[in-house]
Design an enzyme around this catalytic site. Structure first.
Site, PDB file in Angstrom:
ATOM      1  N   SER A 868      17.510  35.729-112.573  1.00 38.37           N
ATOM      2  CA  SER A 868      17.980  36.773-113.481  1.00 38.37           C
ATOM      3  C   SER A 868      18.875  37.831-112.839  1.00 38.37           C
ATOM      4  O   SER A 868      19.234  38.812-113.475  1.00 38.37           O
ATOM      5  CB  SER A 868      16.803  37.431-114.167  1.00 38.37           C
ATOM      6  N   LYS A 911       9.939  44.750-116.550  1.00 34.21           N
ATOM      7  CA  LYS A 911      11.245  45.203-116.080  1.00 34.21           C
ATOM      8  C   LYS A 911      11.616  46.543-116.714  1.00 34.21           C
ATOM      9  O   LYS A 911      12.152  47.432-116.052  1.00 34.21           O
ATOM     10  CB  LYS A 911      12.313  44.149-116.410  1.00 34.21           C
TER      11      LYS A 911
END
Ligand code: ADP
Length: 964
Positions: A868, A911
């Site tokens: 990512s 996150k």
């Protein structure tokens, strides 16, 4: 064949003494009355049972209320008993065999053999006509377990083989109210004597202890209740009676001296029967008691017998050698301890047949005594395990959703979704009366409450809790046990668990199931599958026990940090519940309302002694413990409180030392005052004397005295000062009292209070690990913040790119930062994509073609291997190429394809929370994650400017389309 109990029956192949012993070991129930209770219906009525198969008893009559195991060899008799058991009237008649006057001193074996042949009339003539109506509790092979109910008298023979007789139930003679006084007195005497005998060290006490411990005592109530529950239907109305009798007798026998005795609630006949059953009286005496219908006379008979017992016991205590004969000190078998342990469970048929068989073999082996003592020892060890398992013991499941909700809320803040999922699971249990089915797997970073949630679930379901750490487990023997019985061998963890918790239905937490170890020899995965698979765990085989056990009642809950690492077949059986981690706000609540309170209690501090301010907690959360979970916060709070505890103890110690000092100065002060007064008195006397007599020597003496007097006055002064300190001492005394928990007076309310706030936090927990602000106040060119997710939770990390050298055709990328394979590949893709984007935007820009670049990911502690970071890398490269920094307060995450499409990511909540911690204001997420974000709690989303993107082009706009 089963012969866990020695018997009384004609077919007994055992010595008399042991059968005798076991009969007495049987426990008493109050089933002598036939009245059905209100709660349990009695069908058919016991009074209807007039026709019964007659069973001859060899060694002792069956007293109503007592159990008796028998061996019935005659197949016809056995079939008849089985038939009665299957039908509604599970009763037989038990009659003592008369002594054969003609027989010489034949051994019991011969008697048994002759008896085997006795049938019909012949048998009828050999048995006493008064016996007991016995309920058949169980039949296992040839073993029949009876419980005495009522007195019977044979009226006629109905059939010969098996001997079936018609009987009438005999009733006790009614007694006059006037006689009750005498009866009561005798009754008290018997009770008192029973107690006396019990108090001396004797076989009796052992027996009653067996009765009160194994069957009674701590377990007696439980056993009685179990019988009540399990046998309610079978007992047809008597179950309640058992409970009452055990309860009443237990209380009477143990509580008599304490004056809690009330004769009215315990009827006299029952006591007589109880006394007769438990005493060491011979069979004739007991038969006499059985036949005696006058309650008073019966009590007198028992009293006599108890007296004899008392004398014998007394004699035995004085002449142990002489009296240590088989009369009343029975020899024990090595297996007795184990037999007693499983006694009630066998009666209730709670141990599976195949296990009973193995037990039986091992008991025999143990009693036979192997020549090799090592082998005996290992059998002993084996039986110690096998008999200690909680066969048939279960805690009652509680499927009360409201209660469960209360418990979950009590123990945990927040976790709304998790709690909801667990309540759903309990609700299914309520409807199906079975919480089994899918296995719950709680997944999330460390310290988010997985273990403690599981603990609460156990509490809510009223199940015992056991934590089995499977992380790092590399040998299936740890779960399945070691093969073979040898000294030092042990069963697997699952069997150990059952023994420890003492129930068959605990909640077992398989902790860190994603971290199973691997070994070349065998892998534990198979063993775990066997545990978790409902098809297999009903007959789980432990290699050490070598018998299969049923684990289907165990409720398994697993924990994992990363479900991706759980092996497929295991994961397949689980229902995963994710625990993502906590926001700062949640952590504040947890720390203040749960952790502070719990830790304070654990460290022995009182709530008012320490105050931790909110600013201190916030600083702890933001500058010391940024992980997703709260365990580290808990550890830091523990550290603070330990330090405070030490300070407090030190203060107390110095207060104590000060007190000791002051005490001694007080004594000194008092002493010097007394002395001064004495001198003053003496001085006065001398002055008078001097005046009266005159003369040099006396004057000298007087001078000397005056000098001493002066000194003394000085020390009196000092003493007075000391007395001041004494007052101080008194204050300290009060302080000490208050510290030890006493109420404080206003004067000593100055108890040391500790206040921890942001200013002194570092004194307790050291310097902050994280700085409150970001590394870069203003992000430089080539630096972009990415968001990562690991099994430890979310974190932010900077990606930096710098220029190394320039030269035609030198374009290339050097990568550092301990990146994993996936991330390295990501970096290469990013380089290509960035180059293409640059080319599209500014074909004349040859930066990527001619520049050697270096890309580095500096966050040392974060494991870096995920896809990512793609968009972050591209942005970092472009920022360098364009010499333009990205907007500040920006973080992004998302993998990019070669064509610039943005792919979804995992761990969105973690996150987001990591970004908040680093004061990020703008976040870029893949469009595909929009719904995940919308599902987050408001507190997590609040104040963030979040953009969702499909194409890298959109990121480019967001990152660089701004003016400084
Ligand atoms: P895990 O098993 O996930 O590693 P634990 O269950 O051991 O974490 O939790 C660590 C500590 O944090 C425990 O003392 C637990 O009670 C506490 N804790 C975790 N989450 C919460 C919560 N939501 N509310 C209150 N205490 C919590």
């Amino acid at each position: 064949m089963l012969k866990l109990f020695t018997s009384h029956h004609v077919a007994s192949r055992f010595k008399n003494r042991s059968s005798h012993k076991l009969a007495r070991r049987g426990f008493f129930s109050t089933l002598t009355d036939s009245k059905p209770t209100d709660t349990v219906s009695a069908k058919p009525c016991i009074d209807d049972c007039q026709t019964v198969v007659a069973l001859p008893l060899l060694s002792k009559p069956l007293i109503p209320g007592f159990y008796m195991p028998l061996y019935v060899k005659d197949p016809k008799v056995l079939a008849a008993l089985q038939e009665s058991k299957r039908g509604q009237a599970a009763y037989a008649g038990a009659f003592l065999l008369k002594d054969d006057k003609n027989a010489s001193s034949s051994s019991s074996f011969e008697t048994v053999n002759t008896l085997d042949k006795l049938k019909g009339k012949e048998l009828l003539n050999k048995i006493h006509q008064v016996g007991t109506l016995a309920q058949i509790l169980s039949i296992q092979g040839e073993q029949v377990i009876l419980i005495g109910r009522k007195r019977l008298q044979i009226t006629e023979m109905l059939s010969e083989d098996p001997l079936t007789v018609k009987t009438h139930h005999i009733k006790d003679k009614p007694y006059d109210k006037d006689d009750e006084v005498i009866i009561k007195a005798t009754y008290f005497e018997v009770i008192s004597m029973l107690r006396d005998v019990l108090e001396t060290k004797s076989l009796w006490r052992d027996q009653v202890q067996t009765y009160t411990q194994d069957i009674g005592g701590s377990n007696y109530r439980k056993l009685a209740e179990t019988i009540l529950q399990k046998r309610r239907r079978k007992f047809t109305g008597f179950g309640a009676g058992i409970f009452e009798a055990i309860d009443v007798f237990y209380q009477k026998l143990t509580g008599f001296g304490a004056g809690v005795f009330d004769a009215n609630d315990l009827n006299y006949k029952k006591l007589a029967d109880f006394g007769a059953g438990i005493s060491g009286a011979n069979k004739h005496k007991i038969q006499e008691v059985l036949e005696e219908l006058d309650v008073h006379k019966r009590l007198v008979l028992v009293k006599k017998q108890v007296e004899v017992d008392k004398i014998q016991v007394f004699h035995a205590s004085i002449f142990p050698e002489e009296s240590g004969s088989a009369n009343y000190v029975e020899k024990t078998q090595p297996s007795d301890k184990f037999r007693e342990r499983v006694y009630s469970k066998l009666i209730l048929e709670e141990i599976p047949k195949h296990v009973v068989k193995v037990m039986e073999e091992k008991f025999e082996k143990l009693d036979r005594g192997e020549k090799d003592s090592r082998s005996t020892e290992s059998i002993y060890n084996y039986l110690d395990w096998l008999t200690a398992l909680p066969w048939g013991e279960c805690s009652d499941d509680s499927f009360d959703v409201l209660r469960a909700e209360k418990i979950l809320d009590e123990d945990h803040y927040g976790l709304r979704d998790v709690k909801e999922r667990i309540l759903e699971f309990i609700a299914v249990g309520t409807l199906t009366s079975n919480p089994q089915g899918k296995i719950i797997c709680l997944s999330g970073p460390p310290g988010v409450g997985k273990t403690s949630i599981a603990r609460s679930v156990a509490r809510a379901l009223n199940r015992k809790f056991f934590r089995l750490a499977v992380g790092g487990l590399s040998d299936s023997a740890e779960i399945k046990g070691e093969r073979g019985i040898y000294i030092g061998a042990a069963p697997g963890k699952m069997v150990q668990c059952l023994k420890e918790v003492g129930t068959e239905n605990p909640l077992v937490l398989l902790d860190e199931i994603d971290k199973l170890g691997k070994s070349s020899r065998d892998d534990p995965e198979g063993a775990l599958l066997e545990l978790l698979d409902p098809q297999q765990n009903t007959h789980f085989l432990d290699y050490f026990l070598d018998v299969t056990i049923d684990l289907s009642k165990v409720l398994f809950v697993c924990t994992a940090n990363d479900t991706d690492k759980i092996l497929g077949p295991l994961l397949d059986r689980m229902e995963v519940i994710e625990l993502a981690g906590y926001t700062t706000d949640e952590k504040m609540h947890i720390a203040r309302d749960y952790l502070l309170k719990n830790v304070k209690r654990k460290c022995g501090l009182k709530p008012e002694q320490v105050d931790v301010s909110d600013t201190a907690l916030l600083s702890l959360i933001e500058n010391y413990c940024r992980e997703a979970g709260v365990r580290n916060i808990q550890k830091h709070i523990e550290k603070i409180f330990r330090k405070i505890a030490l300070k407090l103890v030190r203060q107390q110690a110095s207060a104590l030392a000060a007190m000791t000092d002051l005490k001694s100065s007080e004594t000194a002060a008092k002493g010097s005052i007394e002395l001064t007064n004495e001198y003053l008195r003496l001085a006065d006397v001398l002055k008078v004397f001097e005046y009266a007599v005159g003369g040099g020597t006396t004057r000298e003496k007087s001078k000397e005295i005056a000098l001493k007097l002066g000194r003394q006055q000085a020390s009196t002064k000092a003493a007075k000062t000391d007395l001041k300190s004494y007052n101080e001492y008194l204050r300290l005394m009060e302080l000490e009292y208050a510290l030890a928990g006493g109420p404080m007076s206003d004067k000593s309310r100055a108890v040391p209070e500790f206040t921890i706030d942001a200013s002194n936090l570092a004194d307790y927990v050291g310097k902050p690990v994280f700085r409150g602000e970001k590394i870069y106040e203003q992000t430089p060119v080539g630096v972009v913040m990415g968001l990562a997710w690991t099994s430890m939770g979310g974190s932010t990390l900077y990606i930096e790119t710098t220029f190394v050298e320039e030269g035609e055709g030198k374009g290339g990328l050097h990568i550092t930062g301990h990146l994993g394979k996936v991330m390295k590949e990501s970096a290469e893709i990013a380089h290509t994509v960035a180059r293409r984007i640059m080319f599209d935007k500014d074909p004349g820009n040859l930066f990527f073609a001619n520049s050697k670049l270096h890309l580095h990911v500096p966050e040392g502690a974060t494991p870096k291997d995920g896809p990512s970071a793609g968009c972050t890398m591209i942005t970092s490269l472009l920022s360098l190429a364009m010499k333009k920094p990205v907007r500040k307060d920006l973080a992004m995450t998302g993998e990019v394809t070669l064509t610039g499409r943005i792919l979804p990511i995992g761990g969105l909540k973690e996150k987001t929370m990591a970004a908040r911690r680093s004061q990020v204001k703008v976040i870029i997420f893949p469009e595909a994650n929009r719904r995940d974000f919308e599902g987050l709690e408001e507190s997590v989303k609040e104040g963030l400017d979040v953009h969702f993107v499909d194409e890298y082009e959109q990121i480019f706009e967001l990152a660089f389309g701004h003016d400084h």
